[in-house]
Design an enzyme around this catalytic site. Structure first.
Site, mmCIF file in Angstrom:
data_model
loop_
_atom_site.group_PDB
_atom_site.id
_atom_site.type_symbol
_atom_site.label_atom_id
_atom_site.label_comp_id
_atom_site.label_asym_id
_atom_site.label_seq_id
_atom_site.Cartn_x
_atom_site.Cartn_y
_atom_site.Cartn_z
ATOM 1 N N TYR A 173 0.834 -1.197 0.000
ATOM 2 C CA TYR A 173 0.000 0.000 0.000
ATOM 3 C C TYR A 173 0.871 1.250 0.000
ATOM 4 C CZ TYR A 173 -4.120 -2.894 1.092
ATOM 5 O OH TYR A 173 -5.136 -3.822 1.062
ATOM 6 N N LEU B 282 -17.637 -0.255 0.874
ATOM 7 C CA LEU B 282 -18.442 0.948 0.659
ATOM 8 C C LEU B 282 -18.608 1.277 -0.819
ATOM 9 C CD1 LEU B 282 -17.156 3.241 3.555
ATOM 10 C CD2 LEU B 282 -19.330 2.010 3.431
ATOM 11 N N ALA B 283 -18.116 0.412 -1.687
ATOM 12 C CA ALA B 283 -18.298 0.559 -3.140
ATOM 13 C C ALA B 283 -17.840 1.925 -3.649
ATOM 14 C CB ALA B 283 -19.759 0.305 -3.519
#
Length: 314
Positions: free
Chosen positions: A57, A228-229
């Site tokens: 990340y 949460l799309a």
């Protein structure tokens, strides 16, 4: 997912992928650390105790700024469960990105994560993606070594099918406690695969059928990344599904974000959503999904599913 201490795992995880600044190899900045501190504080205020990382990340900067936060906050490490992943190698020069679960690579990546996170132990290590070239025996040897040295307490996987997990578990002396998969009201193939059996549309579902059932039967927590799309249904959208989410939130006296997380949590697999936003206000909007049981009726859950899919069930 059990913890090593008295820390109780929260029903929602905070995904730290958004921390650390740009997706490049430039150094992180003081502003990046301040943003990470604000996000972590909001997550703690929301009742979240599990923090999810991966070594890739922000090219390692997400772990590095989180390590700075830990160093600046005495006692924080003992209040949280720290999870990270390894197994993906980002592109370098002309070499494309690839997967690498060879034993020495796993050990090296864990050692690097420990340094960046400024901790002496990782509570949960997930294997980020399957590596077709590495056999389970070699992986098992590396995990046993990390566990024996006290560097990692628990292990899990990410983006793996039930069959892949079963194959790996047959060679392990340590349990697997989690499987992290992309799951949301937008990414619905995990639930679609179960109802498309014996229909022509089944061939269009890429989700490995039976994976949720396998995890549930074997005590493996299902974690949902992308839960949460990316704000599709909660950032003021005007689609039928977004309007329904907003309406349900008003009726339940909660937030659209909570409705989306409740939709996952309401499933019998007891899915644990991972929220990845770095915006403190949006993190706090998920508070009810941490503290309240999902308050969606059977019919409301189906209404959300059918509205989002845009077609009746078969």
């Amino acid at each position: 997912m059990a913890s090593h201490t008295d820390v109780r795992p929260s029903r929602v995880l905070y995904g730290c992928m958004g921390l650390g600044g740009a997706w490049d190899t430039s150094p992180h900045t003081a502003e990046d650390i301040a943003a990470a501190e604000a996000a972590v504080e909001a997550a703690l205020d929301a009742g979240i105790t599990v923090f999810d990382h991966a070594d890739i990340y922000r090219h390692g900067k997400a772990e590095a700024v989180f390590g700075e936060v830990l160093a600046r906050t005495p006692g924080l490490r003992e209040r949280i469960i720290l999870q990270t992943k390894c197994g993906i190698r980002l592109a370098e020069g002309e070499r494309p990105g690839l997967y690498d679960l060879r034993g020495p690579s796993i050990v090296r990546r864990v050692e690097e994560s420990l340094t960046r996170l400024r901790t002496d132990v990782i509570d949960v290590l997930l294997l980020h993606r399957p590596d077709p070239l590495t056999g389970p025996e070699e992986i098992a040897k590396a995990l046993a070594s990390l566990h024996g040295q006290g560097l990692v307490r628990r292990f899990g996987v990410s983006n793996m099918s039930g069959a892949q997990i079963a194959h790996l578990r047959a060679h392990l002396d340590v349990p697997l406690v989690a499987n992290q998969l992309e799951m949301s009201l937008e990414r619905r193939d995990w639930v679609e695969s179960g109802v498309l059996v014996n229909t022509p549309a089944a061939a269009d579902s890429g989700f490995p059928h039976g994976t949720l059932e396998y995890c549930t039967a074997n005590g493996i927590q299902v974690q949902a990344w992308g839960s949460l799309a990316r704000g599709r249904y909660s950032d003021g959208g005007d689609s039928p599904a977004a309007r329904l989410v907003t309406d349900l939130a008003a009726r339940k006296q909660t937030t659209p974000e909570t409705i989306l997380l409740w939709w996952l949590q309401r499933h019998p697999a007891r899915i644990a959503p991972v929220i990845g936003t770095s915006r403190p206000e949006r993190i706090l909007a998920c508070r009810d999904a941490v503290h309240r049981e999902p308050e969606l009726t059977h019919e409301e859950w189906y209404d959300l599913w059918i509205t989002a899919r845009g077609a009746p069930l078969p």
